[in-house]
Enzyme design. Structure first.
Site, mmCIF file in Angstrom:
data_model
loop_
_atom_site.group_PDB
_atom_site.id
_atom_site.type_symbol
_atom_site.label_atom_id
_atom_site.label_comp_id
_atom_site.label_asym_id
_atom_site.label_seq_id
_atom_site.Cartn_x
_atom_site.Cartn_y
_atom_site.Cartn_z
ATOM 1 N N LYS A 110 0.636 -1.040 0.017
ATOM 2 C CA LYS A 110 -0.111 -0.164 -0.068
ATOM 3 C C LYS A 110 0.981 1.123 -0.072
ATOM 4 C CE LYS A 110 -4.211 -2.058 1.606
ATOM 5 N NZ LYS A 110 -3.863 -3.396 1.854
HETATM 6 C C1 LIG Z 1 -4.451 -4.366 1.214
HETATM 7 C C2 LIG Z 1 -3.994 -5.861 1.061
HETATM 8 C C3 LIG Z 1 -4.258 -6.847 -0.018
HETATM 9 C C4 LIG Z 1 -5.387 -6.669 -0.726
HETATM 10 O O1 LIG Z 1 -5.207 -5.699 -1.770
HETATM 11 P P1 LIG Z 1 -6.612 -5.061 -2.574
HETATM 12 O O2 LIG Z 1 -5.957 -4.056 -3.340
HETATM 13 O O3 LIG Z 1 -7.296 -4.831 -1.329
HETATM 14 O O4 LIG Z 1 -7.009 -6.271 -3.570
HETATM 15 C C5 LIG Z 1 -3.207 -7.729 0.029
HETATM 16 N N1 LIG Z 1 -2.231 -8.213 0.862
HETATM 17 C C6 LIG Z 1 -1.770 -6.951 1.746
HETATM 18 C C7 LIG Z 1 -0.662 -7.214 2.400
HETATM 19 C C8 LIG Z 1 -2.527 -5.874 1.813
HETATM 20 O O5 LIG Z 1 -2.131 -4.982 2.723
#
Ligand SMILES: *Cc1c(COP(=O)(O)O)cnc(C)c1O
Length: 460
Positions: A110
């Site tokens: 993120k």
């Molecule tokens: C947010 C997140 C996901 C999922 O990603 P999306 O874009 O919501 O599908 C997967 N793995 C981790 C570690 C995350 O923080």
């Protein structure tokens, strides 16, 4: 480039306005009016570009209302906080390619988007002379990445609600050890749902929302999706340097944001064979792809908590393309979904879906077994989210090459990794000493009035 809504009821807006709008004012999600096509000559001219330069080429196609020099500076500074010179390096273990997206300050993918969004917000607010108070709820990863995205920034305050004592200790410390004056952590005596409900109520109170210029950082913001398109290109270049076979990306999925960025890259012309959508036991999207059944179940808790989601907010963006860019169809299916809790698709639509996507749901035991086996065979530690994607790739990609997106560093989910392998993963440098650092956090009852008052007092 103009942006339109999946629901079709807004006047087209520019990139800057789309970023500030977040959710479209008609309740839909914003999308570019058209997705630019990248021809083979352009693609090959991008092959050797370093990450930041590649990011600039891609993002500038969609963000043409920001002067090139400013955009370049925003992108460059967004990735200065990463601890690897390649930003998202690709490694190969046991024949599986792994695109490591966790080299940002909070060790989850993120950061790739939220470092950029934080800089973009600061830039746009300075330009317009406005201020913003970001309010959000988190069960873990999003909160710390958002806080690191805007800490110390001018004209922005951030208020993140998390359930007191219910995130992992590391996740809580990653948030509460940030002492910048514009960062406000609120530990709510309640559940994640309590936090989320309070945030929703604050946003629904239009007087409060206007008065304090509330802003959101959840994954429906177009700038987040856009920043994530870049690493699909970057990883594809690295892998196609080595292999000729078709390349499939395996994506651990929750809110459909990450995999939708892959869909955009594919639609731009990046030769991706399939997008493999990997889910944990919260498998609504796997049921959709494999059985045409999109109906909500209840959320179950797993060792990959950032994917414990039933209704994926970015899915609407994909539906817009599945329905041939017809907003009336999008409105219609969501009206019926609100009444019945399910969506129905034609056979032809499901054939289209399966040309683009494959899917596999991975259960708890398979996740832990994959972490253990991978570690034993290669010495490489997978975090539980990444392990879901790796297992799906091993099970589904039989001919061709798999690239698995590694969405978090294993140390962030040390308990699960220890359960699988018997030893806790070593702490990377950025977490060293985090248990001793001073913290600042307001512990509050799950009471909207009190929290509203706290925000009003701190908001500039
Ligand atoms: C947010 C997140 C996901 C999922 O990603 P999306 O874009 O919501 O599908 C997967 N793995 C981790 C570690 C995350 O923080």
């Amino acid at each position: 480039m103009k942006y339109i809504s999946t629901r079709g009821n807004i006047q087209p807006v520019g990139f800057k306005e789309a970023v500030m709008m977040g959710l479209a004012t008609d309740g839909g999600l914003l999308l570019p009016e058209r997705i630019p096509a990248i021809d083979a000559a352009t693609l090959s001219s991008w092959r050797q570009l370093p990450y930041r330069e590649l990011a600039f080429r891609i993002i500038s196609l969609f963000a043409d209302d920001i002067p090139a020099n400013d955009l370049k500076r925003l992108i460059d500074s967004s990735y200065d906080s990463f601890d690897h010179k390649e930003i998202t390096p690709v490694v190969k273990e046991n024949g599986v390619y792994i695109a490591e997206l966790f080299h940002g300050p909070t060790l989850a993918f993120k950061d790739v988007a939220l470092q950029f969004l934080g800089n973009l917000f600061e830039y746009l607010l300075k330009e317009s002379g406005q201020k913003m108070n970001i309010v959000g709820a988190t069960s873990g990863d999003t909160g710390s990445a958002a806080i690191y995205g805007v800490r110390g920034k001018e004209n922005i305050n951030i208020f993140i609600l998390h359930p007191h004592g219910k995130t992992s200790p590391i996740q809580a410390r990653q948030m509460t050890t940030v002492l910048d004056a514009n960062v406000h952590n609120i530990a709510v005596k309640g559940t994640f749902d309590d936090c989320q409900n309070i945030v929703k109520e604050l946003f629904n109170d239009l007087t409060f929302k206007e008065k304090y210029a509330l802003g959101a950082v959840n994954s429906i913001n177009w700038a987040r999706v856009l920043a994530q398109v870049v690493y699909y290109f970057y990883a594809w270049f690295r892998v196609s340097d080595e292999v000729d076979s078709p390349i499939t990306f395996s994506v651990p999925t929750g809110n459909f944001g990450d995999i939708f960025a892959g869909f955009v890259a594919k639609r731009m012309g990046l030769p991706i064979d399939k997008l493999l959508l990997a889910t944990n036991e919260n498998n609504i999207l796997t049921r959709f792809i494999n059985e045409g059944d999109y109906s909500i179940g209840s959320v179950v808790q797993t060792v990959s908590p950032s994917m414990d989601i039933q209704v994926a907010s970015n899915f609407e963006r994909y539906l817009y393309y599945l329905f041939d860019e017809n907003p009336a169809r999008v409105r219609d299916i969501f009206t019926r979904f609100a009444a019945t809790g399910r969506m129905d698709f034609t056979d032809e639509e499901m054939r289209t879906v399966r040309r683009e996507f494959a899917s596999r749901s991975v259960n708890e035991q398979e996740t832990l077994d994959t972490i253990a086996a991978f570690h034993q065979e290669t010495g490489y530690l997978l975090d539980p989210h990444t392990a879901v994607g790796v297992k799906a790739a091993l099970a589904c990609v039989t001919d061709g090459t798999a690239v698995c997106l590694a969405t978090a560093h294993p140390a962030k989910f040390g308990e699960a990794v220890e359960k699988a392998t018997g030893t806790a993963p070593p702490f990377p440098a950025c977490l060293a000493g985090i248990e001793q650092l001073p913290t600042r956090c307001e512990i509050m009852e799950a009471n909207r009035t009190a929290i509203e008052k706290f925000i009003a007092e701190k908001a500039r």
